[in-house]
Scaffold this active site. Structure first.
Site, PDB file in Angstrom:
ATOM      1  N   PHE A 174      64.258 -12.069  66.638  1.00 60.37           N
ATOM      2  CA  PHE A 174      63.033 -12.814  66.336  1.00 60.37           C
ATOM      3  C   PHE A 174      63.377 -14.198  65.809  1.00 60.37           C
ATOM      4  CE2 PHE A 174      64.186 -10.630  62.446  1.00 60.37           C
ATOM      5  CZ  PHE A 174      63.957 -11.560  61.453  1.00 60.37           C
ATOM      6  N   CYS A 175      62.407 -15.105  65.924  1.00 63.02           N
ATOM      7  CA  CYS A 175      62.536 -16.464  65.401  1.00 63.02           C
ATOM      8  C   CYS A 175      61.134 -16.971  65.066  1.00 63.02           C
ATOM      9  CB  CYS A 175      63.251 -17.376  66.394  1.00 63.02           C
ATOM     10  SG  CYS A 175      62.419 -17.496  68.000  1.00 63.02           S
ATOM     11  N   THR A 176      60.996 -18.238  64.751  1.00 70.06           N
ATOM     12  CA  THR A 176      59.722 -18.751  64.254  1.00 70.06           C
ATOM     13  C   THR A 176      58.588 -18.616  65.264  1.00 70.06           C
ATOM     14  OG1 THR A 176      60.959 -20.364  62.938  1.00 70.06           O
ATOM     15  CG2 THR A 176      58.586 -20.728  63.185  1.00 70.06           C
TER      16      THR A 176
END
Length: 296
Positions: A174-176
């Site tokens: 996951f990331c922003t």
């Protein structure tokens, strides 16, 4: 009320520099501010403005070659979150320094926020946060692995050094907002990892969709505009930005001896030279003079 739009799209621009003048002119004409990156691999950035202004810029971007599938996330703010508009030409829209990585070819399996909690609760799933160390410091998912990278370009080396830890594991990343996972999942697939998943819409979509009492997210999510951080419901978080190191701090940190507005905080005080600090002080002086002129 201002609209904030965080957007990206991977496509092929033969001459991204040729797209800059019309895009920059439109943004300025519409009173839209922020930063957009153009590269041979596509477009990425965050902009803020009126509803009409944002709609005009999004329509322009979607009309570019191959950009009809443009992804963006919106939030609202009571203030403009950027001082001016920048359109920059880059080698990559998110820097990984892996020329063979191409998210247009393949990416991991998308997982919606509604299905994310169930996935990461599985014992054979390793959850990896692909963001930078200062972002992870203020918030992440329960049980997520922090690679402690200072930039996304360090991720491949971290994976190479740690991949033995994930033998026979499914990988959930996951990331922003999703863009870094487009590249990181493509990279892992290219390394022979078979089961690779990523959070569709990123942390921002999760925080918007999932109620806090059902959430496995702890803390705040760093964002690349003047809000600095957001929490559940995309409500603005408590963090401020140290303009010496561009890292998030809390209001209480301004009372520490190392803090000087525009110059340093406890995170960077020992990392910069006296010459750096003198340069930052002069920059802050010019900013304050500009503010005074604007109020006059």
């Amino acid at each position: 009320m201002f609209i904030i739009a965080a957007l990206y799209h991977f496509t092929r621009f033969e001459n991204p520099a040729a797209l800059k003048p019309a895009l920059l002119e439109l943004c300025k004409a519409q009173g839209v501010t922020g930063t957009l990156l153009l590269a041979p691999e596509g477009v990425n950035g965050t902009i803020t403005g009126s509803r009409a202004g944002i709609d005009a810029v999004l329509a322009h971007l979607k009309a570019l070659p191959g950009c009809d599938g443009l992804e963006w996330k919106e939030a609202q703010s009571e203030r403009a979150n950027f001082g001016k508009m920048k359109v920059r030409i880059k080698r990559e829209i998110v820097t990984m320094k892996q020329p063979d990585v191409d998210p247009r070819a393949k990416t991991g399996h998308y997982v919606t926020p509604a299905d994310w909690n169930a996935l990461i609760a599985q014992p054979d799933v390793a959850v990896i946060d692909t963001r930078n160390d200062y972002e992870v410091e203020i918030g992440t998912f329960e049980g997520a692995i922090d690679p402690k990278t200072r930039s996304f370009g360090e991720f491949p080396a971290w994976w190479e050094a740690n991949k033995h830890r994930f033998h026979n594991k499914k990988i959930a990343m996951f990331c922003t907002g999703g863009i870094r996972c487009e590249k990181s999942t493509n990279y892992l697939l290219g390394q022979g990892v078979e089961d690779v998943f990523h959070l569709k819409g990123g942390i921002l979509q999760y925080l918007e969709d999932i109620p806090q009492d059902q959430s496995t997210w702890n803390g705040a999510c760093f964002v690349f505009d003047n809000r600095v951080s957001v929490g559940h419901g995309l409500q603005e978080g408590p963090h401020l930005l140290c303009h010496g190191c561009r890292q998030p701090i809390l209001p209480a940190d301004k009372k520490r001896a190392e803090y000087e507005e525009g110059v340093s905080c406890h995170k960077c005080f020992d990392q910069t030279t006296s010459e750096d600090k003198a340069r930052f002080r002069e920059r802050q002086k010019q900013i304050e003079l500009a503010r005074k002129r604007a109020r006059a």
